[in-house]
Every structure is written in C-alpha cells, then in structure tokens.
Write a protein that holds these residues in place. Structure first.
Motif, PDB file in Angstrom:
ATOM      1  N   PHE A  94       0.664  -1.162  -0.176  1.00  7.95           N
ATOM      2  CA  PHE A  94       0.013   0.092  -0.103  1.00  7.95           C
ATOM      3  C   PHE A  94       0.801   1.250  -0.113  1.00  7.95           C
ATOM      4  CE2 PHE A  94      -2.618   3.345   2.367  1.00  7.95           C
ATOM      5  CZ  PHE A  94      -3.579   3.569   1.310  1.00  7.95           C
ATOM      6  N   VAL A  95       2.307   1.021   0.349  1.00  8.97           N
ATOM      7  CA  VAL A  95       3.013   2.300   0.617  1.00  8.97           C
ATOM      8  C   VAL A  95       3.226   2.845  -0.847  1.00  8.97           C
ATOM      9  CG1 VAL A  95       5.363   1.069   0.734  1.00  8.97           C
ATOM     10  CG2 VAL A  95       4.812   3.283   1.908  1.00  8.97           C
ATOM     11  N   ARG A  96       3.244   1.858  -1.861  1.00  7.11           N
ATOM     12  CA  ARG A  96       3.565   2.502  -3.157  1.00  7.11           C
ATOM     13  C   ARG A  96       2.321   2.871  -3.990  1.00  7.11           C
ATOM     14  NH1 ARG A  96       7.160  -2.103  -6.070  1.00  7.11           N
ATOM     15  NH2 ARG A  96       7.505  -0.107  -7.416  1.00  7.11           N
ATOM     16  N   TYR A  97       2.658   4.188  -4.881  1.00 10.35           N
ATOM     17  CA  TYR A  97       1.621   4.533  -5.425  1.00 10.35           C
ATOM     18  C   TYR A  97       1.089   3.452  -6.617  1.00 10.35           C
ATOM     19  CZ  TYR A  97       0.435   9.285  -3.787  1.00 10.35           C
ATOM     20  OH  TYR A  97      -0.030  10.436  -3.054  1.00 10.35           O
ATOM     21  N   ARG A  98       1.906   2.736  -7.204  1.00 13.61           N
ATOM     22  CA  ARG A  98       1.824   1.803  -8.248  1.00 13.61           C
ATOM     23  C   ARG A  98       2.229   0.601  -7.660  1.00 13.61           C
ATOM     24  NH1 ARG A  98       3.934   6.472 -12.120  1.00 13.61           N
ATOM     25  NH2 ARG A  98       5.981   5.599 -11.119  1.00 13.61           N
ATOM     26  N   PRO A  99       1.362  -0.099  -7.054  1.00 18.08           N
ATOM     27  CA  PRO A  99       1.740  -1.375  -6.465  1.00 18.08           C
ATOM     28  C   PRO A  99       2.003  -2.597  -7.566  1.00 18.08           C
ATOM     29  CG  PRO A  99      -0.352  -0.866  -5.572  1.00 18.08           C
ATOM     30  CD  PRO A  99       0.148   0.289  -6.410  1.00 18.08           C
ATOM     31  N   PRO A 100       2.790  -3.364  -7.413  1.00 21.93           N
ATOM     32  CA  PRO A 100       2.620  -4.431  -8.367  1.00 21.93           C
ATOM     33  C   PRO A 100       1.442  -5.286  -8.537  1.00 21.93           C
ATOM     34  CG  PRO A 100       3.903  -5.181  -6.532  1.00 21.93           C
ATOM     35  CD  PRO A 100       3.651  -3.684  -6.242  1.00 21.93           C
ATOM     36  N   LEU A 101       1.260  -5.718  -9.751  1.00 19.16           N
ATOM     37  CA  LEU A 101       0.050  -6.589  -9.838  1.00 19.16           C
ATOM     38  C   LEU A 101       0.485  -8.142  -9.646  1.00 19.16           C
ATOM     39  CD1 LEU A 101      -2.838  -6.650 -10.943  1.00 19.16           C
ATOM     40  CD2 LEU A 101      -2.045  -7.010 -13.287  1.00 19.16           C
ATOM     41  N   LYS A 102      -0.232  -8.445  -8.456  1.00 20.59           N
ATOM     42  CA  LYS A 102      -0.043  -9.785  -7.991  1.00 20.59           C
ATOM     43  C   LYS A 102      -1.274  -9.953  -7.043  1.00 20.59           C
ATOM     44  CE  LYS A 102       2.735  -8.335  -4.197  1.00 20.59           C
ATOM     45  NZ  LYS A 102       4.129  -8.457  -3.325  1.00 20.59           N
ATOM     46  N   ALA A 103      -1.414 -11.494  -6.520  1.00 23.45           N
ATOM     47  CA  ALA A 103      -2.563 -11.987  -5.999  1.00 23.45           C
ATOM     48  C   ALA A 103      -2.973 -11.008  -4.746  1.00 23.45           C
ATOM     49  CB  ALA A 103      -2.230 -13.229  -5.579  1.00 23.45           C
ATOM     50  N   THR A 104      -2.257 -10.553  -3.843  1.00 22.24           N
ATOM     51  CA  THR A 104      -2.510  -9.853  -2.812  1.00 22.24           C
ATOM     52  C   THR A 104      -2.905  -8.227  -3.002  1.00 22.24           C
ATOM     53  OG1 THR A 104      -0.134  -9.146  -2.648  1.00 22.24           O
ATOM     54  CG2 THR A 104      -0.979 -10.981  -1.119  1.00 22.24           C
ATOM     55  N   THR A 105      -2.583  -7.771  -4.191  1.00 20.40           N
ATOM     56  CA  THR A 105      -2.833  -6.489  -4.684  1.00 20.40           C
ATOM     57  C   THR A 105      -3.784  -6.523  -5.788  1.00 20.40           C
ATOM     58  OG1 THR A 105      -1.223  -6.233  -6.325  1.00 20.40           O
ATOM     59  CG2 THR A 105      -0.566  -5.722  -4.239  1.00 20.40           C
ATOM     60  N   LEU A 106      -4.777  -7.407  -6.025  1.00 20.63           N
ATOM     61  CA  LEU A 106      -5.790  -7.656  -7.091  1.00 20.63           C
ATOM     62  C   LEU A 106      -6.804  -6.453  -6.698  1.00 20.63           C
ATOM     63  CD1 LEU A 106      -6.018 -11.247  -8.206  1.00 20.63           C
ATOM     64  CD2 LEU A 106      -5.317  -9.170  -9.430  1.00 20.63           C
ATOM     65  N   LEU A 107      -7.189  -6.393  -5.201  1.00 20.52           N
ATOM     66  CA  LEU A 107      -8.133  -5.584  -4.827  1.00 20.52           C
ATOM     67  C   LEU A 107      -7.891  -4.300  -5.108  1.00 20.52           C
ATOM     68  CD1 LEU A 107     -11.122  -5.650  -3.935  1.00 20.52           C
ATOM     69  CD2 LEU A 107     -10.097  -5.803  -1.476  1.00 20.52           C
ATOM     70  N   LEU A 108      -6.540  -3.866  -4.811  1.00 19.63           N
ATOM     71  CA  LEU A 108      -5.991  -2.461  -5.147  1.00 19.63           C
ATOM     72  C   LEU A 108      -6.333  -1.952  -6.452  1.00 19.63           C
ATOM     73  CD1 LEU A 108      -2.723  -2.152  -2.827  1.00 19.63           C
ATOM     74  CD2 LEU A 108      -5.076  -1.005  -2.441  1.00 19.63           C
ATOM     75  N   TRP A 109      -6.075  -2.929  -7.426  1.00 20.73           N
ATOM     76  CA  TRP A 109      -5.968  -2.565  -8.975  1.00 20.73           C
ATOM     77  C   TRP A 109      -7.193  -2.677  -9.349  1.00 20.73           C
ATOM     78  CZ3 TRP A 109      -2.375  -0.623 -12.104  1.00 20.73           C
ATOM     79  CH2 TRP A 109      -1.253  -0.533 -11.481  1.00 20.73           C
ATOM     80  N   PHE A 110      -8.040  -3.814  -8.994  1.00 22.74           N
ATOM     81  CA  PHE A 110      -9.365  -3.874  -9.817  1.00 22.74           C
ATOM     82  C   PHE A 110     -10.764  -3.316  -8.796  1.00 22.74           C
ATOM     83  CE2 PHE A 110      -6.464  -6.575 -11.947  1.00 22.74           C
ATOM     84  CZ  PHE A 110      -6.532  -6.024 -13.214  1.00 22.74           C
ATOM     85  N   GLY A 111     -10.405  -3.203  -7.545  1.00 22.06           N
ATOM     86  CA  GLY A 111     -11.670  -3.058  -6.684  1.00 22.06           C
ATOM     87  C   GLY A 111     -12.312  -1.795  -6.949  1.00 22.06           C
ATOM     88  N   PRO A 112     -11.923  -0.560  -7.488  1.00 21.95           N
ATOM     89  CA  PRO A 112     -12.967   0.396  -7.772  1.00 21.95           C
ATOM     90  C   PRO A 112     -13.559   0.240  -9.086  1.00 21.95           C
ATOM     91  CG  PRO A 112     -10.431   1.425  -7.202  1.00 21.95           C
ATOM     92  CD  PRO A 112     -10.338  -0.267  -7.475  1.00 21.95           C
ATOM     93  N   ALA A 113     -12.758  -0.489 -10.041  1.00 23.59           N
ATOM     94  CA  ALA A 113     -13.824  -0.889 -11.329  1.00 23.59           C
ATOM     95  C   ALA A 113     -14.953  -1.847 -10.894  1.00 23.59           C
ATOM     96  CB  ALA A 113     -13.003  -1.349 -12.477  1.00 23.59           C
TER      97      ALA A 113
END
Length: 161
Positions: A94-113
């Motif tokens: 979460f500390v990164r503005y552009r977190p890497p795309l991986k299983a634990t960050t899928l919600l960060l990437w696709f949650g808003p959509a």
C-alpha cells in the motif's frame, strides 16, 4: 503620530523578530544528487498518514521521518530498488503509489472498477423493477371529467387574456 507608530513597530520587529521567524528548515543532504534521488523515491511512495499525498509532498511528521530514513539508506549506498523493497517490506504494498500486480494487490488494482460495475448493475436492476411496477391504465370517468374541467378552465382563461 504615524512616525511614532512606525518607529514602535520597527523596534518591536527587531526585538521580537527571533520569536516570529519561520520554523526550522528540513534537513538536506550534503549533495544535490542525494536530494534528487530522495525526491524521485519519495514521489513514488504514499504518505501513510495522508494517504492521498506522496511522501515527497506531505508535511506529516511521519513523512519527515520516512524521508530521513530514505536519506540515511541512500547515504549507506543502497540502490533505489533496495530502498523500495525495504519500504514495502516494512509497510506493505500500500505504501507504493503503483503497487505491483500480484494476487495480494488485485483488490487495489481492480476494486474501484468492481465497485463501479456492482453499482451500475444495482442501478439497472432498480430501474427495471421500477418500470415494471408502473401500470399503464386508462383514466376513470371521474378522472377524465376533472382533466376536462381543468383543461376547459385553462383554455377559457387563455382566451380571455
């Protein structure tokens, strides 16, 4: 009178000027290259207090501490990727503005959509139910007489004007 006031303000400014000065400046590295690296790294990191500001632009106390930590890591000879890995290890992706795309960050990437799609589906469902609930029925005789009376009144009042 004006000269006395100006003189008084000048004396007051000279005597109390030390207490009215700005706060302490942020510590800076000895060389400009370190500061440029710090700015580049800090702009890629999110302030953990503000969450909508970069670490470089935040005035939070924690942001200042993290910038000092990054500056120390730069002085220790760590690379940018090692510093970024240290920050992610310590605070998570979460500390990164552009977190890497991986299983634990899928919600960060696709949650808003996903939330937007769910909201749109709920709105469409509501509108369909609402349109089905509206009945298209003819006016009763009483309602028809009232409509004609209102229209007759409106037509006759328009003709008089």
């Amino acid at each position: 009178m004006n000269r006395v006031l100006v003189f008084f303000l000048l004396i007051l400014a000279l005597l109390g000027g030390g207490r009215l000065s700005a706060g302490e400046a942020a510590p800076r590295a000895a060389d400009e290259a370190t500061e440029k690296r710090l700015a580049a790294i800090a702009s890629e990191l999110r302030c953990l207090v503000c969450q909508n500001e970069s670490l470089a632009g935040s005035n939070a106390e924690l942001a200042g501490d993290l910038r000092r930590e990054i500056r120390a890591l730069i002085k220790d000879g760590k690379s940018d990727s090692e510093i970024m890995a240290f920050m992610v290890e310590r605070y998570g992706d979460f500390v990164r503005y552009r977190p890497p795309l991986k299983a634990t960050t899928l919600l960060l990437w696709f949650g808003p959509a996903l939330l937007c799609a769910i909201g749109l589906a709920a709105l469409l469902r509501y509108l369909r139910r609402r349109s089905r609930a509206i009945e298209d029925r003819p006016l009763s005789a009483e309602e028809q007489r009232r409509v004609e009376a209102l229209l007759g009144t409106t037509d006759s009042s328009e003709g008089k004007s």
